[in-house]
Write an enzyme that holds these catalytic residues in place. Structure first.
Site, PDB file in Angstrom:
ATOM      1  CG  MET A   1      -0.104  -8.019  -6.847  1.00  0.00           C
ATOM      2  SD  MET A   1       0.964  -7.079  -7.984  1.00  0.00           S
ATOM      3  CE  MET A   1       2.072  -8.371  -8.505  1.00  0.00           C
ATOM      4  NE  ARG A   2      -6.186 -12.799  -9.894  1.00  0.00           N
ATOM      5  CZ  ARG A   2      -6.922 -13.838  -9.518  1.00  0.00           C
ATOM      6  NH1 ARG A   2      -6.933 -14.229  -8.254  1.00  0.00           N
ATOM      7  NH2 ARG A   2      -7.645 -14.495 -10.397  1.00  0.00           N
TER       8      ARG A   2
ATOM      9  CG  HIS B   1       4.744  -2.062 -15.029  1.00  0.00           C
ATOM     10  ND1 HIS B   1       4.374  -3.320 -14.616  1.00  0.00           N
ATOM     11  CD2 HIS B   1       5.890  -2.224 -15.732  1.00  0.00           C
ATOM     12  CE1 HIS B   1       5.257  -4.193 -15.060  1.00  0.00           C
ATOM     13  NE2 HIS B   1       6.185  -3.564 -15.744  1.00  0.00           N
TER      14      HIS B   1
ATOM     15  CE  LYS C   1       7.339  -0.790  -2.835  1.00  0.00           C
ATOM     16  NZ  LYS C   1       5.921  -0.964  -2.752  1.00  0.00           N
TER      17      LYS C   1
ATOM     18  CD  GLU D   1      -9.723  -4.626 -24.765  1.00  0.00           C
ATOM     19  OE1 GLU D   1      -9.215  -5.056 -25.820  1.00  0.00           O
ATOM     20  OE2 GLU D   1     -10.616  -3.768 -24.734  1.00  0.00           O
ATOM     21  CD  GLU D   2      -0.493  -5.991 -25.533  1.00  0.00           C
ATOM     22  OE1 GLU D   2       0.717  -6.021 -25.274  1.00  0.00           O
ATOM     23  OE2 GLU D   2      -0.975  -5.492 -26.580  1.00  0.00           O
TER      24      GLU D   2
ATOM     25  CG  LEU E   1      -9.034  -5.200 -13.292  1.00  0.00           C
ATOM     26  CD1 LEU E   1      -8.896  -3.690 -13.348  1.00  0.00           C
ATOM     27  CD2 LEU E   1     -10.055  -5.615 -12.238  1.00  0.00           C
TER      28      LEU E   1
ATOM     29  N   GLY F   1       0.776  -1.246   0.000  1.00  0.00           N
ATOM     30  CA  GLY F   1       0.000   0.000   0.000  1.00  0.00           C
ATOM     31  C   GLY F   1       0.805   1.293   0.000  1.00  0.00           C
TER      32      GLY F   1
HETATM   33  C1  GRF Z   1       4.691  -1.220  -6.970  1.00  0.00           C
HETATM   34  O1  GRF Z   1       6.042  -1.428  -7.198  1.00  0.00           O
HETATM   35  C2  GRF Z   1       3.970  -1.038  -8.283  1.00  0.00           C
HETATM   36  O2  GRF Z   1       4.764  -0.533  -9.295  1.00  0.00           O
HETATM   37  C3  GRF Z   1       3.536  -2.444  -8.641  1.00  0.00           C
HETATM   38  O3  GRF Z   1       3.289  -3.072  -7.414  1.00  0.00           O
HETATM   39  C4  GRF Z   1       4.015  -2.429  -6.364  1.00  0.00           C
HETATM   40  C5  GRF Z   1       3.013  -2.073  -5.303  1.00  0.00           C
HETATM   41  O4  GRF Z   1       3.560  -1.572  -4.134  1.00  0.00           O
HETATM   42  N1  GRF Z   1       2.418  -2.409  -9.549  1.00  0.00           N
HETATM   43  P1  GRF Z   1       2.622  -0.982  -3.005  1.00  0.00           P
HETATM   44  O5  GRF Z   1       1.651  -2.047  -2.572  1.00  0.00           O
HETATM   45  O6  GRF Z   1       1.932   0.240  -3.530  1.00  0.00           O
HETATM   46  O7  GRF Z   1       3.585  -0.646  -1.882  1.00  0.00           O
END
Ligand code: GRF
Length: 184
Positions: free
Chosen positions: A87-88, A106, A168, A139-140, A90, A12
């Site tokens: 992490m899923r 990303h 980060k 979509e991709e 859609l 988060g």
């Molecule tokens: C981040 O590195 C983001 O780029 C990727 O997942 C990570 C999420 O980190 N999609 P957090 O849960 O926001 O700390």
């Protein structure tokens, strides 16, 4: 004022960035809801810290359509869905319905190093510069119009952990800039 929903799966830190943006820009945006597909993750504690209503909508063993239907009931009056470490993948149907309203972050300079191992892949490839990308979801996976990109240099002694920390740090700047663009 734009009403944001934030989808998370874990730590988060990007949710915290988005919440801080809203605190500093109360006229521009508000996080109306946090949806996590996982229970007991740090992101839910962050939602609580910022007094944002949060809901766990599980995805494990459940069709994504069912997850999305549950979410739709909660997404009342929402302008943007911010994916923040969600992490899923859609469904096409959901992406179509929310086209140009779903934002993702990303940890690479897209279109390089798509997928879940972006940081490791960039390190193993030996690129000297990588970074992060805030983009609209399409979509991709890890495609879609780019809103903001930020770069970091990879040093000779870089480890996956040190690179993760550098990325980060720039993700905070990138998500904040993207929200300024979208919510103004
Ligand atoms: C981040 O590195 C983001 O780029 C990727 O997942 C990570 C999420 O980190 N999609 P957090 O849960 O926001 O700390």
């Amino acid at each position: 004022m734009k009403k944001l929903a934030v989808f998370i799966s874990g730590y988060g830190s990007n949710l915290e960035t988005i919440a801080n943006f809203c605190i500093k820009n109360t006229k521009l945006a508000k996080v109306s809801i946090v949806i996590s597909n996982k229970a007991n993750v740090n992101g839910i504690l962050i939602a609580e810290k910022y007094k944002i209503p949060s809901f766990v909508v599980p995805t494990k063993g459940i069709a994504m359509e069912q997850f999305e239907n549950e979410c739709e009931k909660l997404l009342v009056d929402i302008d943007y869905i911010c994916l923040a470490g969600f992490m899923r993948v859609l469904t096409q149907q959901f992406i179509n319905k929310w086209r140009s309203k779903i934002i993702n972050i990303h940890p690479s300079l897209l279109p390089s190093f798509k997928g879940v191992n972006a940081i490791k892949d960039a390190l193993e490839y030996g690129v000297k510069i990588t970074g992060c990308t805030v983009h609209f979801a399409e979509e991709e996976i890890d495609s879609g119009r780019i809103i903001v990109q930020k770069a970091v240099e990879i040093q000779d002694n870089e480890t996956e952990d040190s690179l993760k920390n550098k990325i980060k740090a720039i993700e905070k700047i990138a998500y904040t800039e993207a929200l300024h663009i979208l919510c103004n």
